[in-house]
Design a protein around this motif. Sequence first.
Motif, PDB file in Angstrom:
ATOM      1  N   TRP A 132      13.859   7.589  -8.471  1.00  0.00           N
ATOM      2  CA  TRP A 132      13.554   6.578  -9.485  1.00  0.00           C
ATOM      3  C   TRP A 132      12.078   6.559  -9.866  1.00  0.00           C
ATOM      4  CZ3 TRP A 132      16.965   1.803  -7.749  1.00  0.00           C
ATOM      5  CH2 TRP A 132      18.312   2.116  -7.995  1.00  0.00           C
ATOM      6  N   GLY A 133      11.388   7.667  -9.607  1.00  0.00           N
ATOM      7  CA  GLY A 133      10.058   7.845 -10.163  1.00  0.00           C
ATOM      8  C   GLY A 133       8.884   7.513  -9.281  1.00  0.00           C
ATOM      9  N   ASN A 134       9.125   7.178  -8.022  1.00  0.00           N
ATOM     10  CA  ASN A 134       8.016   6.881  -7.118  1.00  0.00           C
ATOM     11  C   ASN A 134       7.733   8.053  -6.182  1.00  0.00           C
ATOM     12  OD1 ASN A 134       7.089   4.240  -7.839  1.00  0.00           O
ATOM     13  ND2 ASN A 134       9.028   3.417  -7.083  1.00  0.00           N
ATOM     14  N   VAL A 135       6.572   8.039  -5.572  1.00  0.00           N
ATOM     15  CA  VAL A 135       6.159   9.121  -4.687  1.00  0.00           C
ATOM     16  C   VAL A 135       6.757   8.906  -3.299  1.00  0.00           C
ATOM     17  CG1 VAL A 135       4.011   9.481  -5.942  1.00  0.00           C
ATOM     18  CG2 VAL A 135       4.043   7.891  -4.004  1.00  0.00           C
ATOM     19  N   HIS A 136       6.735   9.978  -2.481  1.00  0.00           N
ATOM     20  CA  HIS A 136       7.151   9.835  -1.095  1.00  0.00           C
ATOM     21  C   HIS A 136       6.239   8.828  -0.391  1.00  0.00           C
ATOM     22  CE1 HIS A 136       9.448  13.668  -1.557  1.00  0.00           C
ATOM     23  NE2 HIS A 136      10.221  13.059  -0.683  1.00  0.00           N
ATOM     24  N   THR A 137       6.832   8.016   0.431  1.00  0.00           N
ATOM     25  CA  THR A 137       6.077   7.020   1.185  1.00  0.00           C
ATOM     26  C   THR A 137       5.276   7.695   2.279  1.00  0.00           C
ATOM     27  OG1 THR A 137       7.903   5.495   0.780  1.00  0.00           O
ATOM     28  CG2 THR A 137       6.261   4.839   2.415  1.00  0.00           C
ATOM     29  N   THR A 138       4.022   7.288   2.419  1.00  0.00           N
ATOM     30  CA  THR A 138       3.127   7.871   3.422  1.00  0.00           C
ATOM     31  C   THR A 138       2.485   6.775   4.261  1.00  0.00           C
ATOM     32  OG1 THR A 138       1.189   7.792   1.970  1.00  0.00           O
ATOM     33  CG2 THR A 138       2.581   9.783   1.848  1.00  0.00           C
ATOM     34  N   GLN A 139       1.863   7.204   5.345  1.00  0.00           N
ATOM     35  CA  GLN A 139       1.110   6.247   6.161  1.00  0.00           C
ATOM     36  C   GLN A 139      -0.023   5.628   5.351  1.00  0.00           C
ATOM     37  OE1 GLN A 139       1.514   5.426   9.882  1.00  0.00           O
ATOM     38  NE2 GLN A 139       0.532   3.753   8.770  1.00  0.00           N
ATOM     39  N   ASP A 140      -0.655   6.433   4.490  1.00  0.00           N
ATOM     40  CA  ASP A 140      -1.747   5.919   3.669  1.00  0.00           C
ATOM     41  C   ASP A 140      -1.289   4.781   2.766  1.00  0.00           C
ATOM     42  OD1 ASP A 140      -3.558   7.686   4.763  1.00  0.00           O
ATOM     43  OD2 ASP A 140      -3.490   9.107   3.088  1.00  0.00           O
ATOM     44  N   ILE A 141      -0.073   4.880   2.242  1.00  0.00           N
ATOM     45  CA  ILE A 141       0.438   3.824   1.371  1.00  0.00           C
ATOM     46  C   ILE A 141       0.600   2.524   2.149  1.00  0.00           C
ATOM     47  CG2 ILE A 141       2.480   3.052   0.091  1.00  0.00           C
ATOM     48  CD1 ILE A 141       2.825   5.972  -0.848  1.00  0.00           C
ATOM     49  N   ILE A 142       1.218   2.608   3.309  1.00  0.00           N
ATOM     50  CA  ILE A 142       1.423   1.391   4.100  1.00  0.00           C
ATOM     51  C   ILE A 142       0.091   0.848   4.610  1.00  0.00           C
ATOM     52  CG2 ILE A 142       2.633   0.386   6.064  1.00  0.00           C
ATOM     53  CD1 ILE A 142       4.409   1.256   3.697  1.00  0.00           C
ATOM     54  N   ASP A 143      -0.838   1.724   4.958  1.00  0.00           N
ATOM     55  CA  ASP A 143      -2.187   1.276   5.337  1.00  0.00           C
ATOM     56  C   ASP A 143      -2.817   0.477   4.199  1.00  0.00           C
ATOM     57  OD1 ASP A 143      -1.850   2.703   7.690  1.00  0.00           O
ATOM     58  OD2 ASP A 143      -3.264   4.302   7.164  1.00  0.00           O
ATOM     59  N   ALA A 144      -2.664   0.989   2.977  1.00  0.00           N
ATOM     60  CA  ALA A 144      -3.258   0.330   1.817  1.00  0.00           C
ATOM     61  C   ALA A 144      -2.589  -1.018   1.552  1.00  0.00           C
ATOM     62  CB  ALA A 144      -3.142   1.230   0.589  1.00  0.00           C
ATOM     63  N   VAL A 145      -1.281  -1.084   1.722  1.00  0.00           N
ATOM     64  CA  VAL A 145      -0.565  -2.355   1.545  1.00  0.00           C
ATOM     65  C   VAL A 145      -1.063  -3.380   2.559  1.00  0.00           C
ATOM     66  CG1 VAL A 145       1.702  -3.459   1.770  1.00  0.00           C
ATOM     67  CG2 VAL A 145       1.466  -1.307   0.500  1.00  0.00           C
ATOM     68  N   LYS A 146      -1.228  -2.952   3.790  1.00  0.00           N
ATOM     69  CA  LYS A 146      -1.771  -3.839   4.822  1.00  0.00           C
ATOM     70  C   LYS A 146      -3.155  -4.348   4.420  1.00  0.00           C
ATOM     71  CE  LYS A 146      -2.349  -5.575   9.074  1.00  0.00           C
ATOM     72  NZ  LYS A 146      -1.509  -6.626   9.676  1.00  0.00           N
ATOM     73  N   ALA A 147      -3.976  -3.457   3.884  1.00  0.00           N
ATOM     74  CA  ALA A 147      -5.343  -3.830   3.506  1.00  0.00           C
ATOM     75  C   ALA A 147      -5.374  -4.833   2.355  1.00  0.00           C
ATOM     76  CB  ALA A 147      -6.144  -2.583   3.122  1.00  0.00           C
ATOM     77  N   GLN A 148      -4.276  -4.928   1.604  1.00  0.00           N
ATOM     78  CA  GLN A 148      -4.215  -5.875   0.497  1.00  0.00           C
ATOM     79  C   GLN A 148      -3.835  -7.283   0.937  1.00  0.00           C
ATOM     80  OE1 GLN A 148      -5.475  -4.679  -2.354  1.00  0.00           O
ATOM     81  NE2 GLN A 148      -5.625  -2.817  -1.107  1.00  0.00           N
ATOM     82  N   GLY A 149      -3.560  -7.468   2.237  1.00  0.00           N
ATOM     83  CA  GLY A 149      -3.270  -8.801   2.738  1.00  0.00           C
ATOM     84  C   GLY A 149      -1.835  -9.026   3.162  1.00  0.00           C
ATOM     85  N   PHE A 150      -1.000  -7.979   3.090  1.00  0.00           N
ATOM     86  CA  PHE A 150       0.406  -8.129   3.471  1.00  0.00           C
ATOM     87  C   PHE A 150       0.601  -7.799   4.947  1.00  0.00           C
ATOM     88  CE2 PHE A 150       0.398  -7.245  -1.074  1.00  0.00           C
ATOM     89  CZ  PHE A 150       1.228  -8.242  -1.554  1.00  0.00           C
ATOM     90  N   ASN A 151       1.493  -8.550   5.588  1.00  0.00           N
ATOM     91  CA  ASN A 151       1.753  -8.330   7.012  1.00  0.00           C
ATOM     92  C   ASN A 151       3.192  -7.916   7.275  1.00  0.00           C
ATOM     93  OD1 ASN A 151       0.667  -8.406   9.711  1.00  0.00           O
ATOM     94  ND2 ASN A 151       1.991 -10.164  10.107  1.00  0.00           N
ATOM     95  N   SER A 152       3.971  -7.733   6.207  1.00  0.00           N
ATOM     96  CA  SER A 152       5.379  -7.426   6.380  1.00  0.00           C
ATOM     97  C   SER A 152       5.877  -6.616   5.196  1.00  0.00           C
ATOM     98  CB  SER A 152       6.177  -8.736   6.499  1.00  0.00           C
ATOM     99  OG  SER A 152       7.520  -8.488   6.790  1.00  0.00           O
ATOM    100  N   VAL A 153       6.736  -5.628   5.484  1.00  0.00           N
ATOM    101  CA  VAL A 153       7.288  -4.766   4.442  1.00  0.00           C
ATOM    102  C   VAL A 153       8.813  -4.819   4.500  1.00  0.00           C
ATOM    103  CG1 VAL A 153       7.474  -2.414   3.553  1.00  0.00           C
ATOM    104  CG2 VAL A 153       5.300  -3.211   4.524  1.00  0.00           C
ATOM    105  N   ARG A 154       9.418  -5.156   3.405  1.00  0.00           N
ATOM    106  CA  ARG A 154      10.882  -5.062   3.275  1.00  0.00           C
ATOM    107  C   ARG A 154      11.190  -3.676   2.707  1.00  0.00           C
ATOM    108  NH1 ARG A 154      14.596  -6.984  -1.004  1.00  0.00           N
ATOM    109  NH2 ARG A 154      16.639  -7.552  -0.133  1.00  0.00           N
ATOM    110  N   ILE A 155      12.028  -2.938   3.419  1.00  0.00           N
ATOM    111  CA  ILE A 155      12.366  -1.574   3.025  1.00  0.00           C
ATOM    112  C   ILE A 155      13.827  -1.571   2.569  1.00  0.00           C
ATOM    113  CG2 ILE A 155      12.456   0.851   3.757  1.00  0.00           C
ATOM    114  CD1 ILE A 155      10.545   0.056   6.071  1.00  0.00           C
ATOM    115  N   PRO A 156      14.083  -1.749   1.281  1.00  0.00           N
ATOM    116  CA  PRO A 156      15.468  -1.723   0.801  1.00  0.00           C
ATOM    117  C   PRO A 156      16.050  -0.318   0.982  1.00  0.00           C
ATOM    118  CG  PRO A 156      13.975  -2.706  -0.821  1.00  0.00           C
ATOM    119  CD  PRO A 156      13.128  -2.024   0.197  1.00  0.00           C
TER     120      PRO A 156
END
Length: 366
Positions: A77-101
């Motif tokens: 659906w047009g997104n890139v493969h998920t990487t550790q860098d992506i989740i690191d960046a999400v954490k740095a934005q203030g999020f503490n939880s990820v819902r993985i549908p």
Amino acid sequence: MKIFKKALAAASSVAMAASMCTVSIGSLGTVSAADVSAIDIVNDMGLGWNLGNTFDAWGTKSYADKSQGYVDNETAWGNVHTTQDIIDAVKAQGFNSVRIPVSWGDNVDASTFDINDKYLARIKEVIDYCYNNDMYAIINMHWDWESGGSGFLNQGSAALPQFEAMWSEIATYFSDYDNHLVFESMNEVTFDYTTLNSFNQSFVDVVRSAGGNNSDRLLVCSGANADLSKTCNSQYKVPADDMVAVDIHYYTPATFCVAKQGESWGYSSTWGTDAEKNEMVSNFEKLKTTFVDKGIPVIVGEYGVLTNEGKDKTSIHEFNKTVASLGKSYDGIATYLWDDSDSGGHMYFSRSKLAWHDAEIGAIYK
């Protein structure tokens, strides 16, 4: 109207322990599992974010023979493969939880209901990206009920054996993971109440019997079509279990949040009047009195506004900020921004650029 402040402030997390006797819960430290309530865990989840339009893609087989015409669902659906860098960046934005549908059905043997081992391993990798950041992760069965009408859950009650077999395999596979891994039964299913209640009860029973840390894992039961009013209905029954939460989604009013320009049923480009904000407060109060006051926390698994349909920018900011702020102000409610990232209608945080499409949204969360 009184807003109940959360009793537990977020603080630095300690090392996570995969133990049946102790559980590592961020600001709570490592404590006896018996001393941690479902509300404690939801309070500790903090701000939540969805890895949307990724593993939820249907009509795809990530680990099939590509000659069959299937494409990798993670990028379909047009997104890139998920990487550790992506989740690191999400954490740095203030999020503490990820819902993985996760949509599983296309990566399951239709006769044995066995999930492809490589697919399970890939989901595990992404969960581990969250664990590496001391974050929570939620996995579910997302579009297994829709999939253009072909999802196995569309069979209704007849799908229960497959549903139970798959959740048994998932729960067993992740049995050593502590309570930073949360399971959510289904997503936005349109079952009648009797069928929905039956599936949620079976979900809890199957996971609890899978052993390991599943004995006290937080389990999120699907609301009625994830609709707040339908879920706050006496016909909706929450399984009798001390470690369960209820999931609803908040796209209210729909004319603003999800209506596209030209929709026959209505369209609004603005939000933020006193009446609209009071409606949101009233709805959160309804969640509190119906569930939280009875010891059952609430996961607002999705909320957000379409970003590509002419919606007023300030209104988008105000809506998302109000949902997130209101959720944080309540004891036992956690909220998860729906994010299609680089491809879709709710485009917030670009995973290809590791930056917000709208920097002002980023400032709100950070």
